[in-house]
Design an enzyme around this catalytic site. Structure first.
Site, PDB file in Angstrom:
ATOM      1  N   ASP A  48      25.865 162.444  36.282  1.00 17.07           N
ATOM      2  CA  ASP A  48      26.532 163.622  36.950  1.00 17.07           C
ATOM      3  C   ASP A  48      25.794 163.875  38.291  1.00 17.07           C
ATOM      4  O   ASP A  48      25.173 163.075  38.622  1.00 17.07           O
ATOM      5  CB  ASP A  48      26.269 164.770  35.892  1.00 17.07           C
ATOM      6  CG  ASP A  48      24.898 165.284  35.786  1.00 17.07           C
ATOM      7  OD1 ASP A  48      23.830 164.802  36.405  1.00 17.07           O
ATOM      8  OD2 ASP A  48      24.659 166.213  34.765  1.00 17.07           O
TER       9      ASP A  48
ATOM     10  N   ARG B 256      27.575 177.129  31.932  1.00 16.44           N
ATOM     11  CA  ARG B 256      26.885 176.787  32.877  1.00 16.44           C
ATOM     12  C   ARG B 256      27.538 177.194  34.224  1.00 16.44           C
ATOM     13  O   ARG B 256      28.324 176.245  34.416  1.00 16.44           O
ATOM     14  CB  ARG B 256      26.180 175.622  32.976  1.00 16.44           C
ATOM     15  CG  ARG B 256      25.156 175.353  34.321  1.00 16.44           C
ATOM     16  CD  ARG B 256      24.135 174.061  34.005  1.00 16.44           C
ATOM     17  NE  ARG B 256      24.936 172.706  33.940  1.00 16.44           N
ATOM     18  CZ  ARG B 256      24.170 171.803  33.936  1.00 16.44           C
ATOM     19  NH1 ARG B 256      22.767 171.733  33.937  1.00 16.44           N
ATOM     20  NH2 ARG B 256      24.730 170.439  33.768  1.00 16.44           N
TER      21      ARG B 256
END
Length: 515
Positions: A429, A146
């Protein structure tokens, strides 16, 4: 670093930027214009100009062999120990995260590329004073990387006097060094694409893939992309996003945390679109059910995979009772996803791989996925996707305190270079931190009141900051506190949660505070 930033690799990244940065800039401007329309009272809906795409018959390409079974995907940053643990986890896929779980310190960016280079070639290891980490012999997960979203720049690489596009740096270095190697090993260059808001942004990625394959002599269609539907505008363009990437598409993912953040951000001026405590907004809320059911039915109609969301729980080694309660919630979440037709789901910790695998094994049987479950009964309209007020939950002091505490702890760790942080047995996150700070901003600016009538204000948040920081200092001790960056974290939090203007992304606001 010399190998990763070779002259040839840098030249490839520079060319990507020269070709595609102007369009990236135009698309970011289009985002801002669309958001301004929302602030002026316009709403979102399915696009009239792309109705023919939604009505036409077309299919995603068949998946390569190592992407047909994705029942368990483990996510995590590309730090060396976590890379080894992810490869040894038993998951089917590892989402190697250079985005939300990674602070974009330049050293982190380069180390992540070096670790991926070694992981692909099975040469990665790590010796610490306590333990040596090595690969266990496999089988290993398929790697899906990603990159950063379109909105982030990379100031450490200059292209014609301007910072490079972070997404093109991450993609370019990975593709340049690893595409041919992956093909020789029976895999391919696979990507998770984050933060997109429109099918035009997907079309830009498609053109990047086409050019990169041509430039390096990689067969067209080798790249496969899974798009995270984690913004509210993208939820109205799922079919169009699949179509724009139709030569390279693999599937869509329900990026639940950023999706909630996007709803808050997009409708932050609208008092009728206020979300309650983040912990009370579960995947069973009607507007979240509409989102996930639309995703599954859209993907499977087109032969693309539908990937479930994150189980963020981090098992405790010391508290079996915490584990028992949390694992029950994880099971419930994964059973719902498997029952709804998802082809797999995410976990944040290796100990959750067997839990997720068992649930999907039971539903899948001997099938690798659920592409045959078309879900023709699903009918979702714009009103259902936007029914945010249907949760029936409240904004509480506990929820406000939780947001403040989590944001402060996460931002402090982020500033020190750690983008994935275990807080209260949950993996936090950038996406979850975004929810925390944006909710605080929204509640203040819409004069939301707690159940006892207290108005949420900057002054109240400041008092809570004082109290929560005292608790944190007591918990970590004076020595750790002295070495921490909590003063900087508080300033950053107040900048993105208490300012008059809303910062679109805390990571862009924080970028100047790191190396």
């Amino acid at each position: 670093m010399t190998e990763i930033l070779s002259d040839e690799a840098r030249a490839f990244v520079v060319e990507l930027n020269r070709r595609f940065r102007p369009r990236r800039d135009e698309l970011l401007a289009a985002r801002a214009a669309r958001r301004a329309e929302i602030a002026a009272g316009k709403s979102l809906g399915f696009l009239a100009e792309t109705a023919d795409i939604r009505a036409a018959e077309w299919q995603a390409p068949a998946a390569p062999a190592d992407l047909t079974d994705r029942r368990v995907e483990i996510t995590g940053p590309t730090e060396r120990k976590m890379t080894i643990n992810a490869l040894n986890s038993g998951a089917k896929v590892w989402l190697a995260d250079l985005e939300d779980a990674n602070t974009p310190h330049w050293q982190n960016v380069i180390d992540g590329q070096q670790n991926l280079y070694a992981a692909i070639r099975r040469t990665i290891s790590l010796a610490t004073p306590r333990k040596k980490y090595e690969l266990n012999g496999g089988p290993y997960p398929t790697i899906v990387m990603r990159p950063r979203g379109w909105h982030l720049d990379e100031r450490h690489l200059d292209v014609d006097g301007e910072p490079a596009v972070g997404a093109l740096v991450d993609f370019g270095l990975y593709f340049f060094h690893n595409a041919k190697e992956l093909l020789e090993r029976g895999s391919g260059p696979y990507f998770y694409l984050p933060k997109m808001e429109s099918h035009r942004e997907a079309a830009l990625w498609n053109d990047v893939f086409t050019y990169a394959q041509e430039a390096l002599g990689i067969p067209h269609g080798t790249v496969r992309a899974t798009v995270l539907i984690e913004t509210i505008p993208a939820a109205f363009e799922m079919e169009e996003i699949l179509y724009a990437l139709r030569d390279h598409i693999s599937g869509l993912n329900a990026g639940r945390w950023d999706y909630l953040f996007s709803i808050i951000k997009y409708f932050r001026d609208n008092p009728n679109m206020i979300l309650p405590d983040r912990a009370s907004v579960t995947m069973t809320a009607p507007f979240m059910r509409a989102y996930t059911e639309l995703l599954v039915s859209t993907c499977h109609r087109r032969g693309a995979f539908a990937m479930g969301g994150m189980a963020a729980f981090i098992p405790s080694r010391r508290d079996p009772q915490v584990n028992e309660v949390a694992l029950g919630k994880v099971r419930e979440d994964k059973e719902r996803e498997a029952g709804d037709g998802f082809d797999g789901s995410w976990v944040a910790h290796p100990d959750l791989v067997p839990v997720c695998q068992e649930i999907f094994d039971r539903v899948l049987g001997d099938r690798p996925n659920q592409l045959d479950r078309q879900r023709p009964e699903v009918r979702v309209d714009a009103a259902q996707l936007l029914a945010v007020a249907s949760t029936g939950a409240e904004v509480t002091e506990a929820g406000l305190r939780g947001n403040v505490s989590v944001a402060l702890q996460y931002l402090e760790a982020w500033l020190r270079g750690n983008g994935a942080v275990a807080i209260n047995n949950l993996m936090e996150d950038a996406a979850t931190a975004e929810i925390s700070r944006s909710q605080v901003w929204q509640w203040i600016h819409n004069e939301v009141r707690l159940p006892d009538g207290t108005e949420i204000s900057a002054e109240l948040v400041g008092r809570i900051e004082d109290e929560e920081l005292v608790k944190i200092r007591k918990a970590i001790g004076d020595e750790a506190w002295a070495a921490s960056r909590f003063d900087d974290a508080r300033k950053l939090f107040e900048r993105v949660a208490l300012s008059d203007d809303f910062a679109d992304f805390l990571t862009t606001a924080a970028y100047d505070s790191i190396d």
